[in-house]
Every structure is written in structure tokens, then in C-alpha cells.
Design a protein around this motif. Structure first.
Motif, short mmCIF file in Angstrom:
data_model
loop_
_atom_site.label_atom_id
_atom_site.label_comp_id
_atom_site.label_asym_id
_atom_site.label_seq_id
_atom_site.Cartn_x
_atom_site.Cartn_y
_atom_site.Cartn_z
N TRP A 149 0.84 -1.21 0.00
CA TRP A 149 0.00 0.00 0.00
C TRP A 149 0.87 1.25 0.00
O TRP A 149 0.61 2.21 -0.74
N LEU A 185 -6.19 -5.44 0.61
CA LEU A 185 -5.39 -4.43 -0.10
C LEU A 185 -6.05 -4.06 -1.42
O LEU A 185 -6.12 -2.88 -1.79
N LEU A 190 -7.34 -0.34 -2.45
CA LEU A 190 -6.86 0.35 -3.64
C LEU A 190 -8.03 0.84 -4.49
O LEU A 190 -8.06 2.00 -4.93
#
Length: 225
Positions: free
Chosen positions: A37, A62, A66
Motif C-alpha cells: 500500500w 489491499l 486500492l
């Protein structure tokens, strides 16, 4: 093209990174989800290769973070979980493709190429500067129709210079754009590559100062006639 590989299996990460570098991609590696990240926020990537099972922040989470944060880069998930429900979960989280370990390397590279093509509406343009011509699609370089045989780093440096024309690029910028973060060389390495690149250009008929040194700042191409 710059790729971020988020994978905590060090052996697999090294092997996959080497294979991608052989294909002329610049590859950065993160070993956990939080590090991945941070990398995406710090640099611009053309594609993300993401393991599902990761320390600190798993791949699904993750991927969701995003997409919710507005990142639309192509994302290919890697996982050992070979069930329809797992694939659906990954794709619903925002992944563009899903590959099950162990995977065939050539198939994975083909999927990477397909995602990169999908992420771009056109092929990279042919670059020209005076009598110099560089084709990013075929990795061919010619000067007055004479072919130049360049190393991957020489090719990348020349492509970067041609894309920026008369704009002066510092050695630090060149390192940031061309080398992986974990393999960043000293600035003298850029100087050495520029020296050999100038020699090859001169041998093909280019002026000796085709790549100009702007003292104290960096390099740029000589004004095209």
C-alpha cells in the motif's frame, strides 16, 4: 513499464522478479500488504501482482482499499486457493485476473502482457529524434538506418531521454525511473551507462555530443536539426 510485486514468499518473489526483469519491466517487491500500500502511494505503477495471503494486510483487503481509494491500475492476483468461491471473492474485490499457484511462468507473463495492453488504448509510439529512431514495441533502435545493439539499461535510458527531448534529466531521476528501489545504484552507474551509450551512438554516425551534459544538473539530447 513499472510493476509492483507484493509477495511474502522470498524465493518465489525473487524468481518472478527476475523473469519480469528479463522481459524489460522495472520491478519493485513488497513483502507484506501494508508495504505494498505504501509503495503504490509513493510511486506510479503500470501493473500490480498481488498475493492473496500476506502478512499485516491480506491481498483481498489491499485490493479493496486500492479500488476504494481510486486506484485503477491493472491488478493480477496470485493465490494457492483453487476454488470458484475464492476466485469470485478476488474478482469482486477488484482484481482484473486471477492465477493459481503453482502457475506456468509463460502463461503468467502472457497474462501480464494482456493486462498491460488492456490498460492502454494504444501501443507506445515510435520515438524519433533527428536521425535516431527507437521502437518501444520491438526494442529496435536505429541511427540513419544503422541498428544499435543496446543493453536493457542503455535502451531504457535512451528511451527516457528521447521521451523528454530537451528537458534536462538528473541522474537521480534516471535512477528512480529505471532501476528497482531495492537495486538503486550510485549515480556513477548512470554516468557509466551514458558513456557506453554515447560510444554506440557515435559508432553509428551520431555526433559525439548527441547526449549533452548539462553540468551540475544532468543530461538531455542535443537539439535535433
Amino acid at each position: 513499464m513499472r510493476i509492483l510485486l507484493v509477495e511474502d514468499d522470498i524465493t518465489l518473489a525473487e524468481a518472478l522478479s527476475d523473469a519480469l526483469v528479463d522481459e524489460r519491466y522495472v520491478v519493485d517487491v513488497a513483502k507484506d500488504g501494508e508495504a505494498g500500500w505504501a509503495q503504490v502511494k509513493a510511486l506510479t505503477y503500470d501493473l500490480l501482482l498481488l498475493d492473496v495471503t500476506l502478512p499485516k494486510l491480506d491481498g483481498i483487503s489491499l485490493c479493496q482499499r486500492l479500488r476504494m481509494s481510486g486506484y485503477h491500475l491493472p491488478l493480477l492476483m496470485l493465490t494457492a486457493r483453487d476454488t470458484s468461491s475464492d476466485k469470485i471473492t478476488g474478482l469482486d474485490a477488484g482484481a482484473d485476473d486471477y492465477v493459481v499457484k503453482p502457475f506456468d511462468l509463460q502463461e503468467l507473463l502472457a497474462r501480464v502482457r494482456a493486462l498491460l495492453r488492456r490498460g492502454s488504448t494504444t501501443l507506445p509510439p515510435l520515438l524519433t529524434w533527428g536521425n535516431l529512431c527507437l521502437d518501444p514495441n520491438t526494442y529496435e533502435v536505429t541511427y540513419s538506418s544503422r541498428a544499435l545493439r543496446l543493453t536493457p539499461k542503455e535502451f531504457s535510458l535512451l528511451e527516457l531521454l528521447m521521451a523528454n527531448g530537451r528537458r534536462v534529466l538528473s541522474r537521480a531521476v534516471m535512477i528512480e525511473r529505471i532501476w528497482p528501489l531495492e537495486d538503486s545504484p550510485e549515480e556513477d552507474a548512470v554516468k557509466a551507462h551514458i558513456k557506453t551509450l554515447r560510444a554506440k551512438l557515435k559508432a553509428a554516425g551520431a555526433p559525439e555530443d548527441f547526449i549533452e551534459t548539462v553540468h551540475g544538473i544532468g543530461y538531455r539530447l542535443r537539439q535535433a536539426s
